[in-house]
Design a protein around this motif. Structure first.
Motif, PDB file in Angstrom:
ATOM      1  N   ASP A 100       1.264  -0.789  -0.410  1.00  0.00           N
ATOM      2  CA  ASP A 100       0.015  -0.265   0.042  1.00  0.00           C
ATOM      3  C   ASP A 100       0.794   1.475   0.445  1.00  0.00           C
ATOM      4  O   ASP A 100       1.934   0.921   1.350  1.00  0.00           O
ATOM      5  CB  ASP A 100      -0.822  -0.065   0.792  1.00  0.00           C
ATOM      6  CG  ASP A 100      -1.536   1.268   1.535  1.00  0.00           C
ATOM      7  OD1 ASP A 100      -1.673   1.964   0.353  1.00  0.00           O
ATOM      8  OD2 ASP A 100      -2.439   1.049   1.978  1.00  0.00           O
ATOM      9  N   SER A 102      -0.534   4.455  -0.303  1.00  0.00           N
ATOM     10  CA  SER A 102      -1.762   5.415  -0.594  1.00  0.00           C
ATOM     11  C   SER A 102      -0.589   6.771   0.378  1.00  0.00           C
ATOM     12  O   SER A 102       0.060   6.522   1.202  1.00  0.00           O
ATOM     13  CB  SER A 102      -2.676   5.063  -0.363  1.00  0.00           C
ATOM     14  OG  SER A 102      -2.674   4.873   0.864  1.00  0.00           O
ATOM     15  N   ASP A 142      -4.823   4.875  -4.881  1.00  0.00           N
ATOM     16  CA  ASP A 142      -6.211   4.206  -5.933  1.00  0.00           C
ATOM     17  C   ASP A 142      -6.430   3.765  -7.092  1.00  0.00           C
ATOM     18  O   ASP A 142      -7.550   3.558  -7.656  1.00  0.00           O
ATOM     19  CB  ASP A 142      -6.696   5.957  -5.984  1.00  0.00           C
ATOM     20  CG  ASP A 142      -8.724   6.051  -6.668  1.00  0.00           C
ATOM     21  OD1 ASP A 142      -8.813   5.669  -6.186  1.00  0.00           O
ATOM     22  OD2 ASP A 142      -8.333   7.200  -7.390  1.00  0.00           O
ATOM     23  N   THR A 171      -7.097   5.290  -0.737  1.00  0.00           N
ATOM     24  CA  THR A 171      -6.613   3.793  -0.645  1.00  0.00           C
ATOM     25  C   THR A 171      -7.444   2.893  -1.505  1.00  0.00           C
ATOM     26  O   THR A 171      -9.272   3.210  -1.170  1.00  0.00           O
ATOM     27  CB  THR A 171      -6.119   3.361   0.569  1.00  0.00           C
ATOM     28  OG1 THR A 171      -5.590   4.078   1.425  1.00  0.00           O
ATOM     29  CG2 THR A 171      -5.458   1.862   0.538  1.00  0.00           C
ATOM     30  N   SER A 172      -7.812   1.887  -1.943  1.00  0.00           N
ATOM     31  CA  SER A 172      -8.735   1.178  -3.031  1.00  0.00           C
ATOM     32  C   SER A 172      -8.047  -0.119  -3.384  1.00  0.00           C
ATOM     33  O   SER A 172      -7.320  -0.540  -4.248  1.00  0.00           O
ATOM     34  CB  SER A 172      -9.242   2.147  -4.035  1.00  0.00           C
ATOM     35  OG  SER A 172     -10.041   0.946  -5.020  1.00  0.00           O
ATOM     36  N   ASP A 174      -9.261  -3.041  -4.175  1.00  0.00           N
ATOM     37  CA  ASP A 174     -10.656  -3.656  -5.261  1.00  0.00           C
ATOM     38  C   ASP A 174     -10.311  -3.951  -5.986  1.00  0.00           C
ATOM     39  O   ASP A 174      -9.820  -5.600  -6.512  1.00  0.00           O
ATOM     40  CB  ASP A 174     -12.179  -2.734  -5.192  1.00  0.00           C
ATOM     41  CG  ASP A 174     -12.740  -2.736  -3.819  1.00  0.00           C
ATOM     42  OD1 ASP A 174     -11.855  -2.138  -2.666  1.00  0.00           O
ATOM     43  OD2 ASP A 174     -13.761  -2.376  -3.404  1.00  0.00           O
ATOM     44  N   GLU A 175      -9.603  -3.460  -6.705  1.00  0.00           N
ATOM     45  CA  GLU A 175      -8.866  -3.969  -8.105  1.00  0.00           C
ATOM     46  C   GLU A 175      -7.392  -4.142  -8.435  1.00  0.00           C
ATOM     47  O   GLU A 175      -7.017  -5.343  -9.268  1.00  0.00           O
ATOM     48  CB  GLU A 175      -8.329  -1.884  -9.023  1.00  0.00           C
ATOM     49  CG  GLU A 175      -8.283  -2.524 -10.087  1.00  0.00           C
ATOM     50  CD  GLU A 175      -9.478  -2.551 -10.993  1.00  0.00           C
ATOM     51  OE1 GLU A 175     -10.390  -3.128 -10.566  1.00  0.00           O
ATOM     52  OE2 GLU A 175      -8.672  -3.723 -11.784  1.00  0.00           O
ATOM     53  N   PHE A 211      -8.933   1.486   4.448  1.00  0.00           N
ATOM     54  CA  PHE A 211     -10.387   1.355   2.998  1.00  0.00           C
ATOM     55  C   PHE A 211     -12.033   0.600   3.387  1.00  0.00           C
ATOM     56  O   PHE A 211     -11.088  -0.019   4.567  1.00  0.00           O
ATOM     57  CB  PHE A 211      -9.352   1.180   2.096  1.00  0.00           C
ATOM     58  CG  PHE A 211      -8.655  -0.451   2.627  1.00  0.00           C
ATOM     59  CD1 PHE A 211      -7.656   0.143   2.446  1.00  0.00           C
ATOM     60  CD2 PHE A 211      -8.973  -1.612   2.451  1.00  0.00           C
ATOM     61  CE1 PHE A 211      -6.444  -1.095   2.270  1.00  0.00           C
ATOM     62  CE2 PHE A 211      -8.115  -2.152   2.720  1.00  0.00           C
ATOM     63  CZ  PHE A 211      -7.271  -2.763   2.915  1.00  0.00           C
ATOM     64  N   ILE A 214     -14.546  -4.611   1.430  1.00  0.00           N
ATOM     65  CA  ILE A 214     -14.498  -4.897   0.172  1.00  0.00           C
ATOM     66  C   ILE A 214     -15.003  -5.890  -0.404  1.00  0.00           C
ATOM     67  O   ILE A 214     -15.579  -7.463   0.229  1.00  0.00           O
ATOM     68  CB  ILE A 214     -12.621  -5.231  -0.314  1.00  0.00           C
ATOM     69  CG1 ILE A 214     -12.258  -4.481  -0.247  1.00  0.00           C
ATOM     70  CG2 ILE A 214     -13.164  -6.216  -2.221  1.00  0.00           C
ATOM     71  CD1 ILE A 214     -10.467  -4.754  -0.308  1.00  0.00           C
TER      72      ILE A 214
END
Length: 651
Positions: A100, A102, A142, A171-172, A174-175, A211, A214
């Motif tokens: 991470d 972010s 992101d 922060t994401s 999922d992808e 975050f 999810i």
């Protein structure tokens, strides 16, 4: 340490014969001795030694060579026994390392930063990979970046981790998990036997977990391991919003409004400075309670156009949210095109004394949409806002829009069935379009609740569904009222413009100001790191954008007539220049309460779908083999023994 006899591979069994062959080769090597004249007593001493050597039994004497040979045999025996000891290692053979990077990972509650600690932890895991294992390195904020594809080279993996840099993005995860699932291999189909653990891919997620849960991500072929980074006791105060706008009463004055939030466990007092062109304009001292938010308002009598900066003078553990920037654009009247079959209330709202200070409106009938003049007008870039009253164009115009009683063109918009007498139950009062707008006594005869694309925000809600929304569209926005003010016969369908204090004129004024060029000039208030900047510049095909660090990027106008800029990772002001002349500016700010809240739970967890992943700080214990160091030490002793023997033989 405990020993255990285990089976050896063919090359391991080949090592002892090879060592024996090496010893024999050394034995048969002939030393070239140089004849030297020596006293006769020296020859007699060698004769005595030969006699002793040829004797069947002799007294044990101190001999370095004998000691080395005994040690050599002992080490070789230990190596063949394959000793093991207790330790930790990775098991599975296939790994994905997620780092991470972010904005919150730049916090320095863990020295030097959380990102550096995450990289150190991941590098430590790479060192524990066994020979033949494969790994992949991915950084995520992101967006997602595959730093190193699957490889069995630990050096490549270490280098990829070392090159990961910080970002200022949210922060994401999922992808990142979707990409991991795609790279890990096919997901077993329904009816297949459960995947063998040895064939699953372990995903190590080094993050502060900042975050939301999810959803809609499958982990069937992934085995996630969460490595929490950060402390539960942190201190941080951040700017979560900052906007500077011209005063409605005096065009040469402005107001700067900031929202500060204290994420500490205790009360904090901070100094807030407002600056422009690096010159201090005003300052305030603010006290904020724990976990509270406070507004700070500056009134600026003589406000200059350009970039304004807000600074927090505070000692905390996240610096990126201690500064914010806003842009004050030159005064400019909003150019409005009203396309309507006739709406006396709307036309009257656009020509009030207050509205005329902010806009210039032109009214056309719906048939105007079918003429070349309409396309030429909206494509010229001179129109800031088009209001479609019970009519709509074939394609969305290159500017912001307001639709009354109809939907924008395109498949992204839907309308629910018509409902009678919807009662207003909620209004988004914090949105600029609805500020000072009151709908308590407003009656609506009928309406069709609209549904927009991703990112649509509610403006007016009712007991029969949402009645008004606003949605982004590239560099513009579309506001939609799900009800009309008149029916086809011209009969009123709402009393909104007639209610005293009902705020219809205020809504129209808000719309003009929000979608006007003054608002577009201050659009940086909503631009976050990583988002795309799209803007228009009249009479220019090329432009240059100067980033906060001084780097320049040349831009070319698109066929649609606008400019797009993607490299917005830095926070700060971005200036669009034509040569050396500044044409406009944008501000990119963090403005993310989730990223500013850097505290990590005492028992951090991640939730992916229905699965809860508990943070893990230690690793599975296992048995580590130790025959390699013993064999290596034995070879060193062999070389030492041969060197010492050679030195003695040459004397």
């Amino acid at each position: 340490m405990e020993g255990a006899i285990a089976g050896l591979s063919w090359w391991q069994w080949a090592i002892p014969p090879a060592a024996a062959a090496a010893i024999l080769a050394l034995y048969f090597l002939k030393m070239r001795r140089k004849p030297v004249s020596v006293p006769s007593t020296y020859l007699w001493r060698r004769t005595v030694e030969d006699h002793r050597v040829n004797a069947l039994w002799q007294r044990l004497r101190r001999s370095l060579l004998l000691l080395l040979q005994l040690l050599l045999i002992a080490l070789a025996a230990l190596a063949l026994l394959r000793p093991t000891w207790q330790g930790s290692a990775l098991r599975g053979g296939r790994y994905i390392f997620l780092v991470d990077n972010s904005a919150s990972m730049s916090a320095d509650d863990v020295r030097p930063t959380r990102l550096d600690e995450a990289k150190r932890r991941i590098t430590s895991l790479i060192e524990r990979m066994n020979s033949g294992d494969t790994g992949m390195v991915v950084s995520f904020a992101d967006g997602v970046r595959v730093e190193q594809a699957f490889t069995d080279s630990r050096e490549r993996l270490r280098r990829a981790v070392a090159e990961i840099g910080p970002t200022n993005q949210a922060t994401s995860l999922d992808e990142a998990l979707r990409i991991c699932a795609g790279r890990a291999g096919p997901t077993p189909s329904a009816g297949d036997a459960p995947a063998d653990d040895a064939r699953r891919t372990q995903v190590f997620i080094a993050s502060d977990g900042n975050f939301p849960p999810i959803e809609n991500v499958s982990l069937e072929n992934l085995e996630p391991v969460f490595i929490p980074i950060g402390l539960s006791t942190t201190k941080n105060i951040g700017i979560v919003q900052f906007v500077i706008t011209r005063s409605a009463e005096k065009s040469d004055s402005a107001q700067a409004l900031a929202k500060l939030k204290n994420f500490d466990a205790g009360e904090r007092t901070v100094d807030v400075e407002l600056r422009t062109a690096d010159r201090l304009v005003d300052a305030q001292r603010i006290t904020i309670n724990s976990s509270s938010q406070k507004d700070v308002l500056f009134t600026i009598p003589q406000a200059a156009d350009g970039v304004w900066e807000l600074r927090l003078l505070v000692d905390d553990e996240l610096a990126v949210d201690d500064k914010a920037w806003g842009v004050l654009a030159p005064p400019h009247k909003t150019q409005v095109l009203l396309v309507s079959p006739g709406n006396r209330y709307l036309e009257a709202a656009l020509v009030t004394e207050e509205a005329l200070r902010w806009c210039t409106a032109v009214t056309k009938p719906p048939a105007f949409l079918e003429t070349p003049d309409y396309r030429s007008l909206v494509d010229s870039g001179t129109i800031d806002l088009v209001v479609f009253d019970r009519c709509r164009p074939a394609a969305a115009p290159p500017c912001s829009t307001l639709y009354l009683g109809t939907l924008p063109p395109g498949d992204a918009w839907r309308s629910a069935p018509l409902v009678d007498l919807p009662q207003v139950i909620d209004v988004a009062r914090t949105h600029p379009l609805m500020q000072n707008v009151v709908l308590g006594e407003v009656l609506i005869a009928e309406g069709a609740p609209p549904t927009g694309p991703s990112g649509t925000q509610m403006l007016i809600d009712s007991d029969r569904g949402t009645l008004a929304v606003v949605a982004p569209r590239d560099a513009y926005e579309d506001a939609v009222l799900g009800f009309a003010m008149f029916n086809a016969e011209g009969a009123p369908l709402t009393n909104w413009p007639l209610v005293d204090g009902g705020g219809f004129e205020q809504f129209v004024l808000n719309t003009v100001q929000y979608f006007g060029r003054d608002r577009r000039g201050a659009a940086a208030e909503s631009t976050k790191p990583g988002q795309t900047l799209r803007f228009r510049l009249e009479a220019l095909d090329k432009a240059t954008i100067v980033a906060p660090d001084g780097s320049r990027t040349a831009l070319q106008r698109s066929p649609q007539g606008d400019f797009s800029f993607y490299a917005t990772n830095q926070v700060g002001p971005y200036r669009v220049v034509d040569g050396e002349r500044m044409r406009r500016a944008f501000a990119v700010n963090l403005f993310d309460s989730r990223e500013s809240n850097i505290s990590v739970a005492d028992q951090p967890t991640l939730r992916v779908g229905q699965e809860e992943i508990v943070g893990k700080s230690d690793w599975e214990e296992t048995r580590l083999e130790g025959w390699k160091p013993f064999l290596l030490l034995a070879l060193v002793l062999l070389l030492a023994e041969w060197y010492i023997y050679g030195r003695r033989a040459s004397l």
